[in-house]
Design a protein around this motif. Structure first.
Motif, PDB file in Angstrom:
ATOM      1  N   LEU A  10      37.546  35.067  32.380  1.00  0.00           N
ATOM      2  CA  LEU A  10      37.507  34.695  30.969  1.00  0.00           C
ATOM      3  C   LEU A  10      38.455  35.582  30.168  1.00  0.00           C
ATOM      4  O   LEU A  10      38.771  36.708  30.555  1.00  0.00           O
ATOM      5  CB  LEU A  10      36.082  34.817  30.438  1.00  0.00           C
ATOM      6  CG  LEU A  10      35.045  33.936  31.139  1.00  0.00           C
ATOM      7  CD1 LEU A  10      33.663  34.180  30.541  1.00  0.00           C
ATOM      8  CD2 LEU A  10      35.409  32.464  31.045  1.00  0.00           C
ATOM      9  N   THR A  11      38.871  35.043  29.040  1.00  0.00           N
ATOM     10  CA  THR A  11      39.822  35.767  28.198  1.00  0.00           C
ATOM     11  C   THR A  11      39.247  37.093  27.715  1.00  0.00           C
ATOM     12  O   THR A  11      39.965  38.092  27.619  1.00  0.00           O
ATOM     13  CB  THR A  11      40.215  34.898  27.003  1.00  0.00           C
ATOM     14  OG1 THR A  11      40.746  33.660  27.477  1.00  0.00           O
ATOM     15  CG2 THR A  11      41.256  35.586  26.141  1.00  0.00           C
ATOM     16  N   GLU A  12      37.955  37.134  27.441  1.00  0.00           N
ATOM     17  CA  GLU A  12      37.349  38.355  26.917  1.00  0.00           C
ATOM     18  C   GLU A  12      37.292  39.469  27.948  1.00  0.00           C
ATOM     19  O   GLU A  12      37.039  40.629  27.588  1.00  0.00           O
ATOM     20  CB  GLU A  12      35.934  38.062  26.410  1.00  0.00           C
ATOM     21  CG  GLU A  12      35.010  37.518  27.486  1.00  0.00           C
ATOM     22  CD  GLU A  12      33.630  37.183  26.941  1.00  0.00           C
ATOM     23  OE1 GLU A  12      33.014  38.070  26.332  1.00  0.00           O
ATOM     24  OE2 GLU A  12      33.194  36.026  27.106  1.00  0.00           O
ATOM     25  N   ASP A  13      37.531  39.141  29.228  1.00  0.00           N
ATOM     26  CA  ASP A  13      37.466  40.149  30.285  1.00  0.00           C
ATOM     27  C   ASP A  13      38.845  40.615  30.737  1.00  0.00           C
ATOM     28  O   ASP A  13      38.942  41.393  31.683  1.00  0.00           O
ATOM     29  CB  ASP A  13      36.701  39.591  31.496  1.00  0.00           C
ATOM     30  CG  ASP A  13      35.260  39.276  31.149  1.00  0.00           C
ATOM     31  OD1 ASP A  13      34.650  40.054  30.398  1.00  0.00           O
ATOM     32  OD2 ASP A  13      34.748  38.234  31.607  1.00  0.00           O
ATOM     33  N   ARG A  14      39.904  40.148  30.098  1.00  0.00           N
ATOM     34  CA  ARG A  14      41.245  40.595  30.490  1.00  0.00           C
ATOM     35  C   ARG A  14      41.421  42.089  30.235  1.00  0.00           C
ATOM     36  O   ARG A  14      41.998  42.816  31.050  1.00  0.00           O
ATOM     37  CB  ARG A  14      42.300  39.821  29.701  1.00  0.00           C
ATOM     38  CG  ARG A  14      42.319  38.328  29.986  1.00  0.00           C
ATOM     39  CD  ARG A  14      43.418  37.660  29.184  1.00  0.00           C
ATOM     40  NE  ARG A  14      43.344  36.203  29.262  1.00  0.00           N
ATOM     41  CZ  ARG A  14      44.189  35.383  28.645  1.00  0.00           C
ATOM     42  NH1 ARG A  14      45.157  35.891  27.896  1.00  0.00           N
ATOM     43  NH2 ARG A  14      44.065  34.077  28.769  1.00  0.00           N
ATOM     44  N   ALA A  15      40.927  42.544  29.084  1.00  0.00           N
ATOM     45  CA  ALA A  15      41.061  43.976  28.763  1.00  0.00           C
ATOM     46  C   ALA A  15      40.305  44.832  29.782  1.00  0.00           C
ATOM     47  O   ALA A  15      40.777  45.916  30.157  1.00  0.00           O
ATOM     48  CB  ALA A  15      40.549  44.255  27.349  1.00  0.00           C
ATOM     49  N   THR A  59      40.177  37.449  42.682  1.00  0.00           N
ATOM     50  CA  THR A  59      39.482  36.619  43.673  1.00  0.00           C
ATOM     51  C   THR A  59      38.674  37.474  44.638  1.00  0.00           C
ATOM     52  O   THR A  59      37.624  37.038  45.133  1.00  0.00           O
ATOM     53  CB  THR A  59      40.507  35.772  44.437  1.00  0.00           C
ATOM     54  OG1 THR A  59      41.263  34.996  43.500  1.00  0.00           O
ATOM     55  CG2 THR A  59      39.833  34.836  45.416  1.00  0.00           C
ATOM     56  N   ALA A  60      39.109  38.696  44.899  1.00  0.00           N
ATOM     57  CA  ALA A  60      38.393  39.564  45.836  1.00  0.00           C
ATOM     58  C   ALA A  60      37.015  39.969  45.327  1.00  0.00           C
ATOM     59  O   ALA A  60      36.150  40.342  46.121  1.00  0.00           O
ATOM     60  CB  ALA A  60      39.233  40.807  46.123  1.00  0.00           C
ATOM     61  N   ALA A  61      36.794  39.911  44.021  1.00  0.00           N
ATOM     62  CA  ALA A  61      35.488  40.288  43.442  1.00  0.00           C
ATOM     63  C   ALA A  61      34.884  39.113  42.696  1.00  0.00           C
ATOM     64  O   ALA A  61      34.207  39.310  41.681  1.00  0.00           O
ATOM     65  CB  ALA A  61      35.652  41.493  42.529  1.00  0.00           C
ATOM     66  N   ALA A  62      35.103  37.902  43.173  1.00  0.00           N
ATOM     67  CA  ALA A  62      34.626  36.713  42.466  1.00  0.00           C
ATOM     68  C   ALA A  62      33.102  36.648  42.423  1.00  0.00           C
ATOM     69  O   ALA A  62      32.513  36.241  41.418  1.00  0.00           O
ATOM     70  CB  ALA A  62      35.195  35.455  43.120  1.00  0.00           C
ATOM     71  N   THR A  63      32.428  37.054  43.503  1.00  0.00           N
ATOM     72  CA  THR A  63      30.955  36.985  43.538  1.00  0.00           C
ATOM     73  C   THR A  63      30.348  37.915  42.494  1.00  0.00           C
ATOM     74  O   THR A  63      29.451  37.513  41.739  1.00  0.00           O
ATOM     75  CB  THR A  63      30.454  37.364  44.936  1.00  0.00           C
ATOM     76  OG1 THR A  63      31.047  36.486  45.906  1.00  0.00           O
ATOM     77  CG2 THR A  63      28.939  37.256  45.004  1.00  0.00           C
ATOM     78  N   PHE A  68      27.995  38.868  36.992  1.00  0.00           N
ATOM     79  CA  PHE A  68      28.133  39.554  35.705  1.00  0.00           C
ATOM     80  C   PHE A  68      28.189  38.555  34.545  1.00  0.00           C
ATOM     81  O   PHE A  68      27.529  38.749  33.523  1.00  0.00           O
ATOM     82  CB  PHE A  68      29.400  40.409  35.738  1.00  0.00           C
ATOM     83  CG  PHE A  68      29.870  40.870  34.399  1.00  0.00           C
ATOM     84  CD1 PHE A  68      29.080  41.667  33.585  1.00  0.00           C
ATOM     85  CD2 PHE A  68      31.129  40.502  33.922  1.00  0.00           C
ATOM     86  CE1 PHE A  68      29.521  42.090  32.340  1.00  0.00           C
ATOM     87  CE2 PHE A  68      31.578  40.917  32.688  1.00  0.00           C
ATOM     88  CZ  PHE A  68      30.771  41.708  31.895  1.00  0.00           C
ATOM     89  N   VAL A  69      28.934  37.478  34.704  1.00  0.00           N
ATOM     90  CA  VAL A  69      29.021  36.465  33.642  1.00  0.00           C
ATOM     91  C   VAL A  69      27.675  35.790  33.433  1.00  0.00           C
ATOM     92  O   VAL A  69      27.265  35.513  32.292  1.00  0.00           O
ATOM     93  CB  VAL A  69      30.114  35.442  33.993  1.00  0.00           C
ATOM     94  CG1 VAL A  69      30.099  34.283  33.007  1.00  0.00           C
ATOM     95  CG2 VAL A  69      31.486  36.104  33.998  1.00  0.00           C
ATOM     96  N   GLU A 183      20.520  45.872  32.730  1.00  0.00           N
ATOM     97  CA  GLU A 183      20.891  44.917  33.769  1.00  0.00           C
ATOM     98  C   GLU A 183      22.338  44.459  33.600  1.00  0.00           C
ATOM     99  O   GLU A 183      23.088  44.327  34.580  1.00  0.00           O
ATOM    100  CB  GLU A 183      19.952  43.711  33.730  1.00  0.00           C
ATOM    101  CG  GLU A 183      20.196  42.712  34.851  1.00  0.00           C
ATOM    102  CD  GLU A 183      19.214  41.553  34.820  1.00  0.00           C
ATOM    103  OE1 GLU A 183      19.320  40.660  35.689  1.00  0.00           O
ATOM    104  OE2 GLU A 183      18.352  41.545  33.912  1.00  0.00           O
ATOM    105  N   LEU A 184      22.745  44.255  32.354  1.00  0.00           N
ATOM    106  CA  LEU A 184      24.120  43.849  32.093  1.00  0.00           C
ATOM    107  C   LEU A 184      25.094  44.971  32.455  1.00  0.00           C
ATOM    108  O   LEU A 184      26.165  44.714  33.020  1.00  0.00           O
ATOM    109  CB  LEU A 184      24.272  43.473  30.621  1.00  0.00           C
ATOM    110  CG  LEU A 184      25.658  43.005  30.171  1.00  0.00           C
ATOM    111  CD1 LEU A 184      26.070  41.761  30.939  1.00  0.00           C
ATOM    112  CD2 LEU A 184      25.677  42.739  28.674  1.00  0.00           C
ATOM    113  N   SER A 185      24.718  46.199  32.171  1.00  0.00           N
ATOM    114  CA  SER A 185      25.586  47.329  32.515  1.00  0.00           C
ATOM    115  C   SER A 185      25.724  47.470  34.028  1.00  0.00           C
ATOM    116  O   SER A 185      26.828  47.744  34.537  1.00  0.00           O
ATOM    117  CB  SER A 185      25.025  48.621  31.917  1.00  0.00           C
ATOM    118  OG  SER A 185      24.969  48.536  30.508  1.00  0.00           O
TER     119      SER A 185
END
Length: 274
Positions: A10-15, A59-63, A68-69, A183-185
């Protein structure tokens, strides 16, 4: 510079992705596979390559990223539901809203009004009681002042009891603060670690392995011939050619003869020069 974004990033996760790349490059010398950072390729070159390969790395951390999302969306949905339940509605007012409002007003105002009345009545009764002779209703005012004092005390006790019951009720039904955020952290940190260890670091290692052993150097400048070693520099022009006005063969050089000097003729005294 254009950065390719993975389809699921997602765009918000680029940073956040860029921060993971910068962190890996900042601590590259602590990782055995990235010890040659700055030798084969510079940090800026590796960063640019990693940002251009975002789709491949993430892609290596897609799961972990999907988890997280999902957790983040659950937290946001719960927050929206809480806000909507407290502020939304169809205009209907619960049946006990008016009653609760009246009870709250009485609970707050009763001790205040009763206490004020008790003070005023007791003061007036005490002043009248000091008169001689004292009026007949002086004792009545003192009795009324005591009554209002009892009412004020009872109102204060009622208000304190109401506050205590409300606090106990809220503490029994509220969700412990910080649980969704924790949990989110954890989900975010798991994604960051998987992204760094299985995505960013292997990519940077492969980039360093494929790079030439020696860094590219700037092209050599053409060598300049050394200046002449003689004391007089070599001039790039010749002296003028002077010829005689006739333009033909040069005239013979004039000859000069020295004058003929002879010494004086000296002789004996009897022979004097004439």
């Amino acid at each position: 510079m254009h950065m390719n974004v993975a389809p699921h990033l997602l765009t918000e996760d680029r940073a956040e992705f860029e921060r993971v790349v910068d962190d890996a490059l900042r601590n590259a010398h602590d990782h055995p596979d990235l010890a040659e950072t700055g030798t084969r390729l510079s940090t800026a070159q590796l960063r640019a390559m990693a940002l251009n390969a975002t789709a491949l790395i993430t892609t290596a951390a897609a799961t972990e990223y999907d988890h997280f999302v999902k957790v983040r969306e659950q937290v946001r949905s719960a927050a929206r539901g809480t806000a909507g339940g407290s502020g939304s509605g169809t205009g209907e007012v619960p049946a006990d809203t008016d009653g609760a409002g009246v009870v709250a007003v009485v609970t707050v105002l009763a001790p205040l009004l009763a206490g004020t009345a008790a003070v005023v009545v007791l003061l007036v009764g005490a002043v009248l009681k000091m008169l001689d002779p004292a009026p007949a209703f002086a004792d009545t005012l003192l009795t009324a002042g005591l009554f209002f004092g009892v009412v004020a005390a009872a109102g204060l006790l009622w208000a304190a009891a109401g506050l205590l019951v409300t606090a106990l009720r809220n503490s029994a039904t509220e969700v412990p603060a910080g649980t969704p955020d924790d949990e989110l952290s954890r989900a975010r940190e798991a994604w960051r670690q998987a992204l760094r260890e299985r995505g960013v670091v292997p990519f940077l290692r492969d980039a360093l392995t494929a790079a030439p052993a020696e860094p590219a150097t700037a092209p050599a400048l053409p060598r300049q011939s050394p200046p002449p070693t003689g004391r007089i520099p070599k001039v790039g022009y010749s002296g003028p050619d002077f010829t005689s006005p006739g333009g033909g063969t040069p005239s013979p050089r004039p000859t000069y003869t020295s004058p003929d000097f002879t010494s004086p003729d000296f002789g004996p005294p009897d022979h004097r020069p004439e």
